[in-house]
Design an enzyme around this catalytic site. Structure first.
Site, PDB file in Angstrom:
ATOM      1  N   LYS A 197      -0.647  -6.596  -0.525  1.00 53.62           N
ATOM      2  CA  LYS A 197      -0.889  -5.661  -1.641  1.00 53.62           C
ATOM      3  C   LYS A 197      -0.096  -4.395  -1.294  1.00 53.62           C
ATOM      4  CE  LYS A 197      -2.719  -2.399  -3.087  1.00 53.62           C
ATOM      5  NZ  LYS A 197      -1.936  -1.241  -3.570  1.00 53.62           N
TER       6      LYS A 197
ATOM      7  N   GLY B 159      -5.025   0.242  -5.427  1.00 49.29           N
ATOM      8  CA  GLY B 159      -5.771   0.198  -4.173  1.00 49.29           C
ATOM      9  C   GLY B 159      -7.255  -0.099  -4.364  1.00 49.29           C
ATOM     10  N   PRO B 160      -7.943   0.707  -5.179  1.00 43.56           N
ATOM     11  CA  PRO B 160      -9.392   0.502  -5.312  1.00 43.56           C
ATOM     12  C   PRO B 160      -9.768  -0.797  -6.038  1.00 43.56           C
ATOM     13  CG  PRO B 160      -8.739   2.719  -5.988  1.00 43.56           C
ATOM     14  CD  PRO B 160      -7.480   1.933  -5.844  1.00 43.56           C
TER      15      PRO B 160
ATOM     16  N   GLY C  68      -6.575  -3.873  -3.819  1.00 45.08           N
ATOM     17  CA  GLY C  68      -6.668  -3.621  -2.372  1.00 45.08           C
ATOM     18  C   GLY C  68      -8.072  -3.883  -1.868  1.00 45.08           C
TER      19      GLY C  68
ATOM     20  N   GLU D 126      -2.998   1.457  10.806  1.00 43.16           N
ATOM     21  CA  GLU D 126      -1.928   2.407  11.151  1.00 43.16           C
ATOM     22  C   GLU D 126      -2.111   3.596  10.215  1.00 43.16           C
ATOM     23  OE1 GLU D 126       0.411   2.187  13.459  1.00 43.16           O
ATOM     24  OE2 GLU D 126       0.027   0.130  14.115  1.00 43.16           O
TER      25      GLU D 126
ATOM     26  N   CYS E 125       4.944   9.203   8.832  1.00 50.37           N
ATOM     27  CA  CYS E 125       3.647   9.383   9.507  1.00 50.37           C
ATOM     28  C   CYS E 125       3.828   9.932  10.916  1.00 50.37           C
ATOM     29  CB  CYS E 125       2.905   8.065   9.542  1.00 50.37           C
ATOM     30  SG  CYS E 125       3.909   6.737  10.201  1.00 50.37           S
TER      31      CYS E 125
ATOM     32  N   GLU F 110      -2.517  16.660   7.905  1.00 48.43           N
ATOM     33  CA  GLU F 110      -1.242  16.005   7.603  1.00 48.43           C
ATOM     34  C   GLU F 110      -0.779  16.443   6.218  1.00 48.43           C
ATOM     35  OE1 GLU F 110      -1.223  11.724   6.778  1.00 48.43           O
ATOM     36  OE2 GLU F 110       0.409  11.589   8.221  1.00 48.43           O
TER      37      GLU F 110
HETATM   38  P1  NAD Z   1      -3.058   5.562   0.944  1.00 50.95           P
HETATM   39  O1  NAD Z   1      -4.068   5.400   2.021  1.00 50.95           O
HETATM   40  O2  NAD Z   1      -3.411   6.329  -0.258  1.00 50.95           O
HETATM   41  O3  NAD Z   1      -2.621   4.118   0.407  1.00 50.95           O
HETATM   42  C1  NAD Z   1      -2.135   3.110   1.247  1.00 50.95           C
HETATM   43  C2  NAD Z   1      -2.389   1.762   0.616  1.00 50.95           C
HETATM   44  O4  NAD Z   1      -3.796   1.553   0.513  1.00 50.95           O
HETATM   45  C3  NAD Z   1      -1.836   1.603  -0.793  1.00 50.95           C
HETATM   46  O5  NAD Z   1      -1.324   0.308  -0.955  1.00 50.95           O
HETATM   47  C4  NAD Z   1      -3.062   1.799  -1.663  1.00 50.95           C
HETATM   48  O6  NAD Z   1      -2.978   1.159  -2.892  1.00 50.95           O
HETATM   49  C5  NAD Z   1      -4.130   1.156  -0.793  1.00 50.95           C
HETATM   50  N1  NAD Z   1      -5.507   1.585  -1.077  1.00 50.95           N
HETATM   51  C6  NAD Z   1      -5.929   2.783  -1.574  1.00 50.95           C
HETATM   52  N2  NAD Z   1      -7.276   2.777  -1.711  1.00 50.95           N
HETATM   53  C7  NAD Z   1      -7.714   1.569  -1.285  1.00 50.95           C
HETATM   54  C8  NAD Z   1      -8.990   0.974  -1.176  1.00 50.95           C
HETATM   55  N3  NAD Z   1     -10.111   1.613  -1.525  1.00 50.95           N
HETATM   56  N4  NAD Z   1      -9.081  -0.278  -0.668  1.00 50.95           N
HETATM   57  C9  NAD Z   1      -7.969  -0.945  -0.306  1.00 50.95           C
HETATM   58  N5  NAD Z   1      -6.731  -0.440  -0.393  1.00 50.95           N
HETATM   59  C10 NAD Z   1      -6.591   0.807  -0.887  1.00 50.95           C
HETATM   60  O7  NAD Z   1      -1.766   6.119   1.666  1.00 50.95           O
HETATM   61  P2  NAD Z   1      -0.355   6.484   1.026  1.00 50.95           P
HETATM   62  O8  NAD Z   1      -0.492   7.751   0.290  1.00 50.95           O
HETATM   63  O9  NAD Z   1       0.211   5.314   0.322  1.00 50.95           O
HETATM   64  O10 NAD Z   1       0.516   6.698   2.361  1.00 50.95           O
HETATM   65  C11 NAD Z   1       0.540   7.884   3.054  1.00 50.95           C
HETATM   66  C12 NAD Z   1      -0.344   7.813   4.272  1.00 50.95           C
HETATM   67  O11 NAD Z   1      -0.014   6.692   5.076  1.00 50.95           O
HETATM   68  C13 NAD Z   1      -0.188   9.003   5.193  1.00 50.95           C
HETATM   69  O12 NAD Z   1      -1.446   9.444   5.637  1.00 50.95           O
HETATM   70  C14 NAD Z   1       0.613   8.456   6.369  1.00 50.95           C
HETATM   71  O13 NAD Z   1       0.467   9.125   7.571  1.00 50.95           O
HETATM   72  C15 NAD Z   1       0.094   7.078   6.447  1.00 50.95           C
HETATM   73  N6  NAD Z   1       1.052   6.216   7.145  1.00 50.95           N
HETATM   74  C16 NAD Z   1       0.773   5.792   8.408  1.00 50.95           C
HETATM   75  C17 NAD Z   1       1.692   5.015   9.103  1.00 50.95           C
HETATM   76  C18 NAD Z   1       1.440   4.514  10.485  1.00 50.95           C
HETATM   77  O14 NAD Z   1       2.138   3.601  10.923  1.00 50.95           O
HETATM   78  N7  NAD Z   1       0.493   5.034  11.232  1.00 50.95           N
HETATM   79  C19 NAD Z   1       2.880   4.683   8.505  1.00 50.95           C
HETATM   80  C20 NAD Z   1       3.139   5.152   7.225  1.00 50.95           C
HETATM   81  C21 NAD Z   1       2.209   5.912   6.546  1.00 50.95           C
END
Ligand code: NAD
Length: 462
Positions: A170, A203-204, A207, A245, A279, A369
C-alpha cells in the site's frame, strides 16, 4: 507513465470493488496528472488472499531462482530508469537531475544487492547438534511513504522477495504512479502471479485494513512516528511481527578540529536535498561556540545559493506545515539567517531554503521533525555538551560527525544514540543496515540485516 485505473492483484490489473479515486497532483505546478483507485478493505482482502495462495510455491522456490527474478527486476528498472525519474519528478516534484541520480538509481543498486544476497545468504546453519533453517515469515503487508517513493518500496519488496515472502504493498497517496510502474516492472521480470500485489489507497482505509488483516504475518511500515505507533499497537494486539522505519531529527556534529567549510557545505546540501524531505537528514547542525558565527555565515550563504532550485515540497499540507514551523522558530526567538516563511513562487508548493541560528536545544524547531528545507544551527560549549544536545531528542535515526582525525570522530559517533552515522561525509552504502534507535523505529532495512527481518528460524535437533 500512463496511470492505471486498476489494482495489481494476482498477476493482473483488476478493477477495484468501489469507484473511489485518488487524485495525483504535480506539486511543481499544482496540475492534476492522473487518478488511481482508492482501494477498499474488500480489495485489500483480495490482495492478501492472492498473496497467501502464492506463498507456498514462492517460499519453496530455490533461492537461486528467486535471485534470478530479482536480477531480471533490476534489469527492467535499469531499462526504465528515465521513465522512473520522470514519474517521480511528476508526482513528487523533485528536480529531474535528482530523480535520475537518486530516485531512479538507488533502487537499482538495492534490488541488485538482493539479487546477490538471495543467491549467497546462508538460509541454513549448523549449531551443535541442530540445523537451523531460516524460513520466510509469510505474507508481508508493506506500507510506504512518498519521500523516496521507489526506494521505500524496493527496501521492502526486494528483501521480502529474496526471503521467499509474498507481498501486498500500500504505497503513499501522493506517489502512487511510481508504485504502479514498479508493479509493471515486477510483472515484466516474471515474478509469479500473487507474489507481489499493489493496492493503492488511503492510509486509514486500505492501510489500516492491511495492518488488521489476519492473513498478514508481518507489517513493514515506513512513515511518521505517529502512524507507526498506531500500527505497532494494532500489530502488537494481534501478535504480528512488525518493522517500523519512522521519523528523525538527526545531528550533524562538527567537532572543533573539523574542516568547517566542508562540514557546513555538505551539511546544508544534506538538508536541502529532496527539499528537506529525508527522514535521515541532519537537520540540527552542532558547532563549537568559538566557530559558531563563522559556521552560521557559511550555512546562510550555502542555503541562499539553492534559491528555488530545490523543487517544491510534496503537497499543500506539507508546505503549510513547514511554514508553520518556520513561524514557530521566529516566535520562539531563533535568528533567521536565510529563507523564511514567505512563498518563493506563486505556483507550486515551494518553501525557501531556510537556516535558523541561535537555536537552543529545547526549541520546537530543534526537537520536532519538520520534513522541509529547514536547518537549525545550535551552539555547544564542549564535547559533553555536544553529546547531550545530539542525544537530546526522542529520535535516533542518523547523524554525522566531522573531525580532523577520523578516530576522534568515530569515538564520538560510538556515543551517539542513533542507528547510523556518517564519518567526515561518509558515502551511502546500500548494504549497511538502516533503521532507528529510540522512537525512530524497530528493525533494520537494507543488506543482510534487512533480509533477516523477513526470515524466521526453525531448528531441527539431531
Ligand atoms: P505517514 O505516516 O503519514 O504515511 C506513511 C504511510 O502510511 C502512507 O502510505 C499512508 O497512507 C499510510 N498510513 C497513514 N495512516 C495509516 C493508518 N492509520 N494505517 C495504516 N497506514 C496508514 O508519513 P508520510 O507523511 O507519508 O511520510 C513522512 C514521514 O515518514 C516522516 O515522518 C519521515 O521521517 C518518515 N520516514 C521515515 C523513514 C525511515 O526509514 N525511518 C523513511 C522515510 C520517511
Amino acid at each position: 507513465m500512463k496511470p492505471h485505473d486498476r489494482l495489481y492483484i494476482d498477476g493482473a490489473w483488476r478493477p477495484a470493488v468501489g469507484s473511489d479515486l485518488i487524485e495525483v497532483v504535480n506539486p511543481a505546478d499544482e496540475q492534476v496528472i492522473g487518478h488511481v483507485p482508492a482501494a477498499s478493505a474488500e480489495d485489500v482482502d483480495s490482495a492478501v488472499r492472492a498473496a497467501r495462495r502464492a506463498l507456498p510455491d514462492w517460499a519453496a522456490t530455490p533461492p537461486a531462482e528467486r535471485s534470478a527474478r530479482l536480477a531480471a527486476l533490476r534489469d527492467v528498472l535499469v531499462a526504465r530508469q528515465e521513465e522512473i525519474a520522470e514519474t517521480v519528478t511528476a508526482e513528487l516534484g523533485s528536480p529531474l537531475k535528482l530523480s535520475q541520480a537518486v530516485h531512479a538509481a538507488v533502487p537499482v543498486a538495492v534490488v541488485g544487492s538482493y539479487a546477490e544476497l538471495a543467491a549467497t545468504h546462508p538460509f541454513e546453519e549448523k549449531v551443535g547438534n541442530s540445523t537451523v533453517h531460516l524460513e520466510p515469515i509469510g505474507v508481508v503487508g508493506a506500507i510506504t511513504p512518498w519521500n523516496y517513493p521507489l526506494h521505500q518500496i524496493v527496501a521492502k519488496a526486494a528483501p521480502a522477495l529474496a526471503a521467499g515472502c509474498t507481498i501486498v504493498l500500500k504505497p503513499a497517496e501522493d506517489t502512487p504512479l511510481t508504485a504502479q510502474l514498479f508493479a509493471e516492472a515486477v510483472h515484466e521480470a516474471g515474478v509469479p502471479a500473487g507474489v507481489f500485489n499493489l493496492v493503492t489507497g488511503l492510509g486509514p482505509v486500505a492501510g489500516q485494513a492491511l495492518v488488521e488483516h489476519p492473513g498478514v504475518d508481518l507489517v513493514s511500515f515506513t512513515g511518521s512516528t505517529a502512524v507507526g505507533r498506531r500500527i505497532g499497537a494494532v500489530a502488537g494486539g494481534a501478535l504480528k511481527k512488525v518493522a517500523l522505519e519512522l521519523g528523525g531529527k538527526s545531528a550533524n556534529v562538527i567537532l572543533p578540529s573539523a574542516d568547517l567549510a566542508r562540514a557546513v557545505n555538505v551539511g546544508v546540501a544534506n538538508v536541502m536535498t529532496n527539499s528537506g524531505q529525508t527522514c535521515s537528514a541532519w537537520t540540527r547542525m552542532l558547532v563549537h561556540t568559538d566557530r559558531y558565527e563563522e559556521a552560521v555565515e557559511l550555512a546562510a550563504t550555502a542555503a541562499a545559493k539553492y534559491g528555488d532550485r530545490i523543487g517544491p515540497v510534496v503537497n499543500a499540507r506539507q508546505r503549510d506545515r513547514v511554514r508553520g514551523y518556520i513561524e514557530k522558530g521566529l516566535a520562539e526567538g531563533a535568528r533567521l539567517v536565510a529563507g523564511g516563511p514567505e512563498a518563493p513562487r506563486e505556483r507550486g508548493y515551494h518553501v525557501s531554503p531556510t537556516v535558523f541560528a541561535d537555536v537552543t536545544p529545547e526549541m520546537t524547531i530543534a526537537q520536532e521533525e519538520i520534513f522541509g528545507p529547514v536547518l537549525t544551527v545550535l551552539r555547544y560549549e564542549d564535547e559533553e555538551d555536544a553529546l547531550r544536545i545530539a542525544n537530546g531528542t526522542v529520535y535516533g535515526l542518523a547523524g554525522a560527525v566531522w573531525a580532523g582525525d577520523e578516530a576522534e570522530a568515530v569515538s564520538f559517533a560510538r556515543r551517539m544514540d542513533t542507528g547510523q552515522v556518517d564519518i567526515n561525509g561518509g558515502r551511502f552504502n546500500p548494504l549497511a543496515p538502516f533503521g532507528g534507535y529510540k522512537q525512530s523505529g524497530v528493525g533494520r532495512e537494507l543488506g543482510a540485516h534487512g533480509l533477516t527481518e523477513y526470515l524466521q528460524t526453525k531448528s531441527l535437533q539431531f
